[in-house]
Motif scaffolding. Structure first.
Motif, mmCIF file in Angstrom:
data_model
loop_
_atom_site.group_PDB
_atom_site.id
_atom_site.type_symbol
_atom_site.label_atom_id
_atom_site.label_comp_id
_atom_site.label_asym_id
_atom_site.label_seq_id
_atom_site.Cartn_x
_atom_site.Cartn_y
_atom_site.Cartn_z
ATOM 1 N N GLY A 182 0.817 -1.204 0.000
ATOM 2 C CA GLY A 182 0.000 0.000 0.000
ATOM 3 C C GLY A 182 0.847 1.247 0.000
ATOM 4 N N ALA A 183 0.191 2.405 -0.046
ATOM 5 C CA ALA A 183 0.908 3.682 -0.111
ATOM 6 C C ALA A 183 1.230 4.239 1.271
ATOM 7 C CB ALA A 183 0.093 4.702 -0.901
ATOM 8 N N ALA A 184 0.446 3.852 2.294
ATOM 9 C CA ALA A 184 0.624 4.425 3.632
ATOM 10 C C ALA A 184 1.474 3.498 4.503
ATOM 11 C CB ALA A 184 -0.737 4.654 4.283
ATOM 12 N N THR A 185 2.183 4.093 5.474
ATOM 13 C CA THR A 185 2.975 3.327 6.436
ATOM 14 C C THR A 185 2.047 2.582 7.390
ATOM 15 O OG1 THR A 185 4.805 4.887 6.286
ATOM 16 C CG2 THR A 185 4.699 3.516 8.263
ATOM 17 N N LEU A 186 2.396 1.327 7.714
ATOM 18 C CA LEU A 186 1.612 0.509 8.636
ATOM 19 C C LEU A 186 2.367 0.344 9.946
ATOM 20 C CD1 LEU A 186 0.453 -2.327 6.193
ATOM 21 C CD2 LEU A 186 -0.830 -0.308 6.900
ATOM 22 N N GLY A 187 1.643 0.335 11.053
ATOM 23 C CA GLY A 187 2.249 0.149 12.357
ATOM 24 C C GLY A 187 2.435 1.477 13.092
ATOM 25 N N PRO A 188 3.143 1.401 14.235
ATOM 26 C CA PRO A 188 3.794 0.213 14.816
ATOM 27 C C PRO A 188 2.769 -0.832 15.260
ATOM 28 C CG PRO A 188 3.831 2.046 16.354
ATOM 29 C CD PRO A 188 3.302 2.600 15.073
ATOM 30 N N ALA A 189 3.109 -2.105 14.998
ATOM 31 C CA ALA A 189 2.198 -3.196 15.316
ATOM 32 C C ALA A 189 2.958 -4.515 15.265
ATOM 33 C CB ALA A 189 1.034 -3.227 14.328
ATOM 34 N N GLN A 190 2.312 -5.571 15.777
ATOM 35 C CA GLN A 190 2.844 -6.925 15.653
ATOM 36 C C GLN A 190 2.234 -7.555 14.418
ATOM 37 O OE1 GLN A 190 5.133 -9.157 17.745
ATOM 38 N NE2 GLN A 190 5.002 -9.662 15.576
ATOM 39 N N PHE A 191 3.051 -7.838 13.410
ATOM 40 C CA PHE A 191 2.588 -8.521 12.211
ATOM 41 C C PHE A 191 2.682 -10.021 12.448
ATOM 42 C CE2 PHE A 191 2.016 -4.984 9.374
ATOM 43 C CZ PHE A 191 2.804 -3.984 9.974
ATOM 44 N N ALA A 233 1.739 -37.888 -1.673
ATOM 45 C CA ALA A 233 2.744 -37.506 -2.671
ATOM 46 C C ALA A 233 3.376 -36.163 -2.383
ATOM 47 C CB ALA A 233 2.101 -37.468 -4.059
ATOM 48 N N SER A 234 2.683 -35.291 -1.620
ATOM 49 C CA SER A 234 3.231 -33.965 -1.338
ATOM 50 C C SER A 234 2.503 -33.355 -0.156
ATOM 51 C CB SER A 234 3.106 -33.050 -2.558
ATOM 52 O OG SER A 234 1.743 -32.842 -2.886
ATOM 53 N N LEU A 235 3.112 -32.316 0.422
ATOM 54 C CA LEU A 235 2.523 -31.537 1.502
ATOM 55 C C LEU A 235 2.299 -30.124 0.975
ATOM 56 C CD1 LEU A 235 4.883 -32.613 4.440
ATOM 57 C CD2 LEU A 235 2.667 -33.601 3.827
ATOM 58 N N SER A 236 1.090 -29.610 1.120
ATOM 59 C CA SER A 236 0.794 -28.263 0.657
ATOM 60 C C SER A 236 -0.057 -27.553 1.689
ATOM 61 C CB SER A 236 0.056 -28.302 -0.686
ATOM 62 O OG SER A 236 -0.188 -27.012 -1.171
ATOM 63 N N THR A 237 0.395 -26.380 2.136
ATOM 64 C CA THR A 237 -0.346 -25.599 3.131
ATOM 65 C C THR A 237 -0.408 -24.148 2.679
ATOM 66 O OG1 THR A 237 1.692 -25.199 4.402
ATOM 67 C CG2 THR A 237 0.327 -27.075 5.058
ATOM 68 N N ASN A 238 -1.456 -23.459 3.133
ATOM 69 C CA ASN A 238 -1.639 -22.049 2.804
ATOM 70 C C ASN A 238 -1.383 -21.187 4.023
ATOM 71 O OD1 ASN A 238 -2.311 -22.413 0.125
ATOM 72 N ND2 ASN A 238 -4.489 -22.695 0.572
ATOM 73 N N ALA A 239 -0.960 -19.941 3.779
ATOM 74 C CA ALA A 239 -0.688 -19.009 4.865
ATOM 75 C C ALA A 239 -1.223 -17.636 4.493
ATOM 76 C CB ALA A 239 0.812 -18.933 5.145
ATOM 77 N N THR A 240 -1.578 -16.842 5.522
ATOM 78 C CA THR A 240 -2.003 -15.454 5.329
ATOM 79 C C THR A 240 -1.269 -14.576 6.328
ATOM 80 O OG1 THR A 240 -3.870 -15.774 6.847
ATOM 81 C CG2 THR A 240 -4.304 -16.070 4.484
ATOM 82 N N ALA A 241 -1.171 -13.276 6.004
ATOM 83 C CA ALA A 241 -0.505 -12.302 6.883
ATOM 84 C C ALA A 241 -1.514 -11.276 7.341
ATOM 85 C CB ALA A 241 0.643 -11.630 6.146
ATOM 86 N N ALA A 242 -1.286 -10.731 8.552
ATOM 87 C CA ALA A 242 -2.162 -9.704 9.111
ATOM 88 C C ALA A 242 -1.324 -8.776 9.975
ATOM 89 C CB ALA A 242 -3.294 -10.334 9.927
ATOM 90 N N ALA A 246 -4.332 -3.466 8.512
ATOM 91 C CA ALA A 246 -4.631 -3.765 7.105
ATOM 92 C C ALA A 246 -5.467 -5.025 7.008
ATOM 93 C CB ALA A 246 -3.338 -3.931 6.316
ATOM 94 N N PRO A 247 -6.236 -5.172 5.906
ATOM 95 C CA PRO A 247 -6.968 -6.427 5.703
ATOM 96 C C PRO A 247 -6.006 -7.603 5.589
ATOM 97 C CG PRO A 247 -7.737 -4.713 4.196
ATOM 98 C CD PRO A 247 -6.503 -4.192 4.842
ATOM 99 N N THR A 248 -6.496 -8.784 5.941
ATOM 100 C CA THR A 248 -5.677 -9.997 5.830
ATOM 101 C C THR A 248 -5.250 -10.200 4.378
ATOM 102 O OG1 THR A 248 -6.856 -11.003 7.684
ATOM 103 C CG2 THR A 248 -5.642 -12.492 6.220
ATOM 104 N N SER A 249 -3.986 -10.587 4.189
ATOM 105 C CA SER A 249 -3.456 -10.772 2.840
ATOM 106 C C SER A 249 -4.131 -11.933 2.135
ATOM 107 C CB SER A 249 -1.950 -11.034 2.895
ATOM 108 O OG SER A 249 -1.708 -12.335 3.410
ATOM 109 N N PRO A 250 -4.079 -11.962 0.797
ATOM 110 C CA PRO A 250 -4.544 -13.150 0.077
ATOM 111 C C PRO A 250 -3.691 -14.361 0.468
ATOM 112 C CG PRO A 250 -4.278 -11.282 -1.413
ATOM 113 C CD PRO A 250 -3.661 -10.880 -0.115
ATOM 114 N N PRO A 251 -4.275 -15.564 0.510
ATOM 115 C CA PRO A 251 -3.511 -16.748 0.907
ATOM 116 C C PRO A 251 -2.484 -17.141 -0.153
ATOM 117 C CG PRO A 251 -5.719 -17.367 0.212
ATOM 118 C CD PRO A 251 -5.693 -15.877 0.249
ATOM 119 N N VAL A 252 -1.350 -17.653 0.320
ATOM 120 C CA VAL A 252 -0.319 -18.184 -0.576
ATOM 121 C C VAL A 252 0.078 -19.566 -0.068
ATOM 122 C CG1 VAL A 252 0.587 -15.945 -1.276
ATOM 123 C CG2 VAL A 252 1.524 -17.062 0.745
ATOM 124 N N GLY A 253 0.562 -20.398 -0.965
ATOM 125 C CA GLY A 253 0.919 -21.761 -0.585
ATOM 126 C C GLY A 253 2.347 -22.097 -0.943
ATOM 127 N N ALA A 254 2.820 -23.200 -0.433
ATOM 128 C CA ALA A 254 4.124 -23.771 -0.783
ATOM 129 C C ALA A 254 3.975 -25.284 -0.728
ATOM 130 C CB ALA A 254 5.202 -23.299 0.175
#
Length: 612
Positions: A182-191, A233-242, A246-254
């Motif tokens: 985003g354009a604005a500074t976030l925090g101070p906060a615990q991410f 055959a594989s392990l796949s998990t999703n994660a989000t950031a907050a 700010a709104p919770t980030s879109p989920p990403v996987g590995a």
């Protein structure tokens, strides 16, 4: 007398019975048919509405584009105008059979746009309702709703190291990078990061971290494989950031893939399906075979070993007969966050790869942007095993584009854009790359810096300008063909582009009503028909009439953004009031020209009115 009357009545009754019998058949049916009136021809307007939702709408100022299909689904034709509130509709003469009526079955496509507001984002959608009107006939009402979503402020990337596992109890380290996009500074906060594969949220950065725009904070967590993981055959998990409001980030996987544990060949030959990023030498190392023999055994599938493609199935003979057999996976991909001082030697040690092979496998990757995340192609089993390197090929390909692709007048400038691509397997340069031939003349065009370097698959771009000559106007088209050279490669195969001559021409005709005048104050109406006599569209533009009895002020003809198709006309009219001075002459001559749409002014057109 009584007998005569009885005979007459019998004759009448017989005739009536005969007529009744006749009408019972086809004649009766025809009479009924003639008595049934035909249904009247009607105009029925049908409106369809569609919004372009190919991108997410999450930002104030984004534009939603709408298209409206206005169809005459009735049985009668109707003239225009076609009106859809807030939309722009083309003229009826541009669709169907190109006449001035919207005929049954014909469709006109109109367009409009809407700019997203903050209220739309807060509401979560934009609802639009429209109705079409054609010659005072209304269509059905069409409604469409476009969803909006809050803007993405936090972006999360997640990588795994290693990307494969082969036993229970193995440790997988997940690395998370949170970016403030985003354009604005976030925090101070615990991410924080919440991962479906990790039982508790992960604190990312300090408890009072501040993230400026485009700044990042990084953290990690570990996962230990279980016996149950060996059954998939594989392990796949999703994660989000907050964090930071700010709104919770879109989920990403590995994804972490289970690899085979065997290290011995199971047969005298096997098949290997090439995956993205593999090359012939690495596959040979993986299976312990001679790379030249592997290429020779599969020459029908890979005529050029330097251009091996994913999906090709190779036959691997005598695996393990040349060197140690390892088996797939032959390469792995890892995401690495660059640290200050990272070199290919350091990365080779970190990922158990030969530094030279690692660098060649990642020839387009730079190690200069500290803190950035790069995707590395790791040549498995290469550490300490490299004795020779594959021969590198040097080759260039050239593509040429032109803007514009047409010309219509001398002194017009055509811009040619050249894209030189390193289509070989080794770096080219540092050197001066050039483009030669065609409309460039005898002197080559320098492309890029004098000491430019192009990695395999990378490109360098340059442009030149060509000015249309009077001689070019005698031709129907101009072809430009050139080749590229530099860095020890070339000349490339010739590339070419053709630009075509088009004609922009206006013609003008005039009519007057009336053609005579008798007194001062009399009104003469002049009607002008501007025709596109060329080969391309003219406009959108303001077309004008200049000269003659109108004086120095031009007469605007049509809309300010009118477009005239080839062969079409634009009509307008203007009036002139007879003066006392006009009564002193026997005739008045009115000569004018038409202009607009990027074409040269028309030839003068004139008309004469006579005094009676």
């Amino acid at each position: 007398m009584r007998k005569t009357i009885r005979s007459f009545l019998s004759s009448v009754i017989a005739m009536l019975l005969l007529v009744s019998c006749s009408l019972t058949g086809g004649a009766a049916d025809a009479a009924v048919a003639q008595a049934t009136p035909a249904l009247p021809a009607v105009v029925t307007i049908e409106l369809g509405m569609l919004a372009d939702t190919s991108v997410p709408f999450n930002t104030v100022g984004q534009v939603i584009k709408y298209t409206f299909s206005v169809k005459n689904s009735g049985t009668a034709s109707t003239p225009g105008p076609i009106i859809v509130t807030g939309a722009t509709c083309p003229e009826i003469i541009t669709v169907g059979n190109l006449d001035a009526s919207l005929d049954p079955g014909e469709t006109v496509v109109c367009t409009s746009s809407y700019t997203i507001t903050q209220a739309d984002l807060d509401r979560g959608s934009v609802t639009t309702t429209a109705m079409a009107t054609v010659n005072n006939v209304n269509s059905n009402q069409a409604t469409t709703t476009v969803a909006t979503v809050p803007p993405v402020i936090l972006k999360l990337t997640k990588t795994a190291n290693p990307t494969t596992y082969d036993r229970a109890g193995q440790t997988i380290t997940y690395t998370y990078v949170i970016t403030n996009v985003g354009a604005a500074t976030l925090g101070p906060a615990q991410f924080t990061v919440t991962d479906t594969g990790i039982p508790t949220p992960i604190n990312c950065g300090e408890a009072t971290a501040t993230l400026a725009s485009n700044a990042t904070v990084t953290c990690s967590a570990t996962y230990t494989t279980t016996q149950a993981d060996m059954g998939v055959a594989s392990l796949s998990t999703n994660a989000t950031a907050a964090g930071g409001g700010a709104p919770t980030s879109p989920p990403v996987g590995a994804t972490v893939t289970k690899s085979a544990t065997t290290v011995t060949p199971s047969a005298s030959s096997s098949s290997h399906t090439v995956i993205e990023g593999e090359w012939i030498w690495q596959i040979a190392r993986c299976y312990g075979v001679d790379p030249n023999k592997l290429a020779a055994d599969n020459k029908d599938k890979i005529p050029d070993p330097s251009k091996i493609k994913p999906g090709v199935v190779l036959t691997v003979n005598n695996p393990g007969g040349y060197s140690k057999f390892y088996g797939p996976p032959c390469i792995t991909f890892v995401s690495h966050t660059l640290q200050a001082g990272d070199t290919w030697t350091i990365l080779g040690q970190k990922y158990s790869a030969d530094p030279t092979v690692l660098q060649l496998a990642n020839a387009t990757t730079s190690l200069t942007s500290t803190g950035s995340v790069i995707k590395l192609r790791i040549p498995n089993y290469s550490a300490g095993t490299v004795t020779t390197l594959p021969t590198q090929t040097k080759a260039l390909t050239l593509t040429i584009t032109a803007n514009p692709l047409t010309y219509d007048q001398a002194a017009q400038v055509i811009t040619f854009t050249y894209v030189i691509k390193n289509s070989g397997t080794g770096n080219l340069g540092p050197a001066q790359f050039t483009v030669s031939g065609g409309l460039l003349g005898a002197a080559p065009l320098n492309c890029g810096d004098a000491a430019a370097s192009i990695a395999p698959g990378a490109t360098i771009t340059c442009t030149s300008a060509y000015v249309i000559t009077q001689e070019d106007l005698t031709l129907n088209s101009i072809s430009h063909q050139a080749t590229a050279s530099g860095g020890g490669a070339g000349p490339s195969q010739a590339a070419s582009v053709t630009i075509n001559k088009v004609t922009k021409l206006l013609t003008l005709t005039i009519a007057a009503n009336p053609l005579t005048y008798t007194q001062a104050g009399q009104i003469i109406t002049f009607t002008y028909a501007i025709k596109n006599s060329g080969s391309v569209n003219l406009g959108p533009s303001q077309f004008t009439i200049t000269g003659g009895l109108h004086g120095a002020t031009p007469i605007n003809c049509g809309d300010a953004a009118a477009t005239i198709l080839p062969g079409a006309t634009l009509t307008c009219s203007a009036s002139y009031t007879i003066t006392d001075a006009d009564l002193a002459v026997p005739t008045l001559s009115h000569m004018v020209i038409a202009s607009g749409g990027g074409a040269a002014p028309s030839q003068p057109a004139s008309i004469t009115i006579a005094k009676q």
